[in-house]
Design an enzyme around this catalytic site. Sequence first.
Site, PDB file in Angstrom:
ATOM      1  N   TYR A   1      37.521  48.287 -11.109  1.00  0.00           N
ATOM      2  CA  TYR A   1      36.461  49.286 -11.005  1.00  0.00           C
ATOM      3  C   TYR A   1      37.060  50.689 -10.902  1.00  0.00           C
ATOM      4  O   TYR A   1      36.735  51.579 -11.701  1.00  0.00           O
ATOM      5  CB  TYR A   1      35.601  48.961  -9.782  1.00  0.00           C
ATOM      6  CG  TYR A   1      34.385  49.841  -9.623  1.00  0.00           C
ATOM      7  CD1 TYR A   1      33.331  49.776 -10.525  1.00  0.00           C
ATOM      8  CD2 TYR A   1      34.275  50.727  -8.550  1.00  0.00           C
ATOM      9  CE1 TYR A   1      32.202  50.572 -10.371  1.00  0.00           C
ATOM     10  CE2 TYR A   1      33.156  51.523  -8.384  1.00  0.00           C
ATOM     11  CZ  TYR A   1      32.123  51.441  -9.295  1.00  0.00           C
ATOM     12  OH  TYR A   1      31.008  52.235  -9.143  1.00  0.00           O
TER      13      TYR A   1
ATOM     14  N   THR B   1      23.978  43.050 -14.187  1.00  0.00           N
ATOM     15  CA  THR B   1      23.513  43.354 -12.821  1.00  0.00           C
ATOM     16  C   THR B   1      22.142  44.032 -12.847  1.00  0.00           C
ATOM     17  O   THR B   1      21.499  44.144 -11.814  1.00  0.00           O
ATOM     18  CB  THR B   1      24.511  44.261 -12.072  1.00  0.00           C
ATOM     19  OG1 THR B   1      24.704  45.460 -12.839  1.00  0.00           O
ATOM     20  CG2 THR B   1      25.842  43.578 -11.881  1.00  0.00           C
ATOM     21  N   GLY B   2      21.718  44.487 -13.991  1.00  0.00           N
ATOM     22  CA  GLY B   2      20.385  45.094 -14.109  1.00  0.00           C
ATOM     23  C   GLY B   2      19.297  44.045 -14.160  1.00  0.00           C
ATOM     24  O   GLY B   2      19.562  42.857 -14.376  1.00  0.00           O
TER      25      GLY B   2
END
Length: 351
Positions: A145, A38-39
């Site tokens: 999560y 996601t970076g």
Amino acid sequence: MRRVLVAGGAGFIGSHLVDRLLARADIERIVVVDNLWTGLRSNLAHTSDYRLSIVQSDTETFQSDIMFDEIYNLASPASPPWYMKEPERTISANVLGTMRLLALLAKGGTFCFTSTSEVYGDPLITPQPESYRGSVDCTGPRSSYDESKRCTEALLFEKSRVQGTNVRVARLFNVYGPRTRPDDGRAVSNFITRALVGQPIVVYGDGRQSRSWGYIDDIVEGLARLFWLTPIDHRGPVNIGNDREISVLEIARYVASLIPGSTIIHVDPVPQDPTNRRPDLTVAHQLLKGWTCWVPYEEGVRRTLQWFRDQALNSAAHQLPQILQTSPNGVAEPIVSATATSMSLAGSHSR
Ligand code: UDP
């Protein structure tokens, strides 16, 4: 001189934290470990500091001869569509990633971790103090999560109890701001990016569910104070967030008011979407003297909107955000708008 590792340092929050670390003169080396799940490399493209190196690797398998004095672990997706799509990878990034990084912590070093308000699940009390144990469904759609953050907290605080490891844990509440991916999928960026390309803002359910929206600069200031600026003799997680609670619909309406021609539509509520979320900041205010969230959402949203507009000028095409759709069996599934890749945010500038 300190040797520092930032896992997830190319991410939204991680890259802002790296900027803050680079301002320190007592650091000789910063290694960013990021698998770019996601970076984005572009999040660190503005810096050419010779002390910074970026390694593209999963945290779980990261190899190093160096032992680090400070380790910051922010390597995890935080947006529901991303972690719901790859739950096993999310659990691995948090739990196994932290286990791996603990092995690279120098004696006497400090390990810092960004946990989440999701550990409170759909909270039954408000605001939520750190002592609240939460209302989480360990078999629900958010469990990869929520539970991996909870398990990682357990791992760290047990390391601290049994071996005396220095541990600092922040529980973050709904952070937004510049460097959020256009296709991140969370509320503020979704509302802005869709409205900018002339698509309706999509509100899940009636929009009365609320969150405490923290602007990135305030949150990173809180993290810097908790992680390295303040001598802290405190065992336990610390809520870091804005304690002004605002409904999703109010945020959607505010974004719409800034972008002429915007419309808002409502779709099915997302299963197990928490109804409310607000930090009790008593501990943070006691420990981090003078820290608060200064930026009101109106200001933060305007700055974020401006950043997305600037990005659009620099980029030919963006992906539209992911919208969660509830399937017939009641499971929220991420879908990407069919028009996603063909639209340019730049086209919205004249709107
Ligand atoms: N939300 C929404 N439309 C979107 C994205 C999110 O209505 O396009 C809602 C979502 O249902 C939730 C709130 O906004 O109630 C915050 O969602 P987000 O994904 O930003 O964070 P989280 O659910 O993890 O708090």
